[in-house]
Design a protein around this motif. Sequence first.
Motif, PDB file in Angstrom:
ATOM      1  N   MET A 208      45.612  26.805  45.411  1.00  0.00           N
ATOM      2  CA  MET A 208      46.471  27.632  44.589  1.00  0.00           C
ATOM      3  C   MET A 208      46.377  29.074  45.077  1.00  0.00           C
ATOM      4  SD  MET A 208      46.529  28.303  40.442  1.00  0.00           S
ATOM      5  CE  MET A 208      44.927  27.655  40.231  1.00  0.00           C
ATOM      6  N   LYS A 209      47.481  29.784  45.043  1.00  0.00           N
ATOM      7  CA  LYS A 209      47.520  31.163  45.495  1.00  0.00           C
ATOM      8  C   LYS A 209      48.006  32.046  44.346  1.00  0.00           C
ATOM      9  CE  LYS A 209      49.307  34.004  49.193  1.00  0.00           C
ATOM     10  NZ  LYS A 209      50.082  34.053  50.408  1.00  0.00           N
ATOM     11  N   ILE A 210      47.380  33.193  44.150  1.00  0.00           N
ATOM     12  CA  ILE A 210      47.777  34.110  43.092  1.00  0.00           C
ATOM     13  C   ILE A 210      48.670  35.190  43.686  1.00  0.00           C
ATOM     14  CG2 ILE A 210      46.984  35.842  41.463  1.00  0.00           C
ATOM     15  CD1 ILE A 210      44.515  34.282  41.021  1.00  0.00           C
ATOM     16  N   LYS A 211      49.814  35.430  43.052  1.00  0.00           N
ATOM     17  CA  LYS A 211      50.713  36.505  43.457  1.00  0.00           C
ATOM     18  C   LYS A 211      50.806  37.475  42.280  1.00  0.00           C
ATOM     19  CE  LYS A 211      55.313  37.457  45.147  1.00  0.00           C
ATOM     20  NZ  LYS A 211      56.633  36.902  45.469  1.00  0.00           N
ATOM     21  N   PRO A 212      50.113  38.629  42.364  1.00  0.00           N
ATOM     22  CA  PRO A 212      50.098  39.561  41.239  1.00  0.00           C
ATOM     23  C   PRO A 212      51.469  40.207  41.001  1.00  0.00           C
ATOM     24  CG  PRO A 212      48.980  40.512  43.121  1.00  0.00           C
ATOM     25  CD  PRO A 212      49.329  39.102  43.485  1.00  0.00           C
ATOM     26  N   LEU A 213      51.725  40.580  39.768  1.00  0.00           N
ATOM     27  CA  LEU A 213      52.973  41.212  39.380  1.00  0.00           C
ATOM     28  C   LEU A 213      52.790  42.719  39.223  1.00  0.00           C
ATOM     29  CD1 LEU A 213      54.053  38.662  36.633  1.00  0.00           C
ATOM     30  CD2 LEU A 213      54.754  38.721  39.033  1.00  0.00           C
TER      31      LEU A 213
ATOM     32  N   GLU B 127      38.654  38.853  34.826  1.00  0.00           N
ATOM     33  CA  GLU B 127      38.041  37.915  35.760  1.00  0.00           C
ATOM     34  C   GLU B 127      38.714  36.553  35.627  1.00  0.00           C
ATOM     35  OE1 GLU B 127      33.821  37.963  35.103  1.00  0.00           O
ATOM     36  OE2 GLU B 127      33.662  40.057  35.709  1.00  0.00           O
ATOM     37  N   VAL B 128      39.040  35.946  36.769  1.00  0.00           N
ATOM     38  CA  VAL B 128      39.666  34.622  36.800  1.00  0.00           C
ATOM     39  C   VAL B 128      38.990  33.787  37.877  1.00  0.00           C
ATOM     40  CG1 VAL B 128      41.907  35.412  35.967  1.00  0.00           C
ATOM     41  CG2 VAL B 128      41.468  35.400  38.404  1.00  0.00           C
ATOM     42  N   LYS B 129      39.090  32.456  37.745  1.00  0.00           N
ATOM     43  CA  LYS B 129      38.573  31.545  38.762  1.00  0.00           C
ATOM     44  C   LYS B 129      39.748  30.828  39.384  1.00  0.00           C
ATOM     45  CE  LYS B 129      33.885  30.033  38.272  1.00  0.00           C
ATOM     46  NZ  LYS B 129      32.959  28.987  37.896  1.00  0.00           N
ATOM     47  N   VAL B 130      39.854  30.886  40.712  1.00  0.00           N
ATOM     48  CA  VAL B 130      40.912  30.199  41.444  1.00  0.00           C
ATOM     49  C   VAL B 130      40.253  29.327  42.496  1.00  0.00           C
ATOM     50  CG1 VAL B 130      42.934  30.507  42.894  1.00  0.00           C
ATOM     51  CG2 VAL B 130      42.458  32.159  41.092  1.00  0.00           C
ATOM     52  N   ASP B 131      40.468  28.033  42.393  1.00  0.00           N
ATOM     53  CA  ASP B 131      39.867  27.067  43.320  1.00  0.00           C
ATOM     54  C   ASP B 131      38.352  27.257  43.420  1.00  0.00           C
ATOM     55  OD1 ASP B 131      42.378  25.998  43.804  1.00  0.00           O
ATOM     56  OD2 ASP B 131      42.727  27.268  45.550  1.00  0.00           O
ATOM     57  N   GLY B 132      37.693  27.535  42.287  1.00  0.00           N
ATOM     58  CA  GLY B 132      36.246  27.699  42.243  1.00  0.00           C
ATOM     59  C   GLY B 132      35.747  29.046  42.721  1.00  0.00           C
ATOM     60  N   GLU B 133      36.651  29.944  43.081  1.00  0.00           N
ATOM     61  CA  GLU B 133      36.280  31.269  43.581  1.00  0.00           C
ATOM     62  C   GLU B 133      36.566  32.308  42.500  1.00  0.00           C
ATOM     63  OE1 GLU B 133      37.449  33.854  47.476  1.00  0.00           O
ATOM     64  OE2 GLU B 133      37.778  31.698  47.550  1.00  0.00           O
TER      65      GLU B 133
END
Length: 94
Positions: free
Chosen positions: A1-6, A73-79
């Motif tokens: 998953m990839k995060i694209k900030p707004l 703080e967020v977790k994305v793919d365990g990171e």
Amino acid sequence: MKIKPLADRVVIKLVEEEETTKGGLILSGSAKEKPQVAEVLAVGPGGMVDGKEVQMIVKVGDKVLTSKYSGTEVKVDGEECTIVRQSDILAVVE
């Protein structure tokens, strides 16, 4: 998953600090301070934020100094990552 900030948001990952003091003492997890140096992973497009035009200054790969307790703080793919506003970034480390 990839995060694209707004808007004026920036995704950062905190850089781990050394676990020993200058004198050679090993610090436990509770004795360490939250790191303030982070690497920029993604940058939002900027644009109109609260009625003002915001131009993004930081870019992916920059090392930055942030406020100690800013962002979400967020977790994305365990990171573990943090999403902050560009205004919460204090400086770019060169």
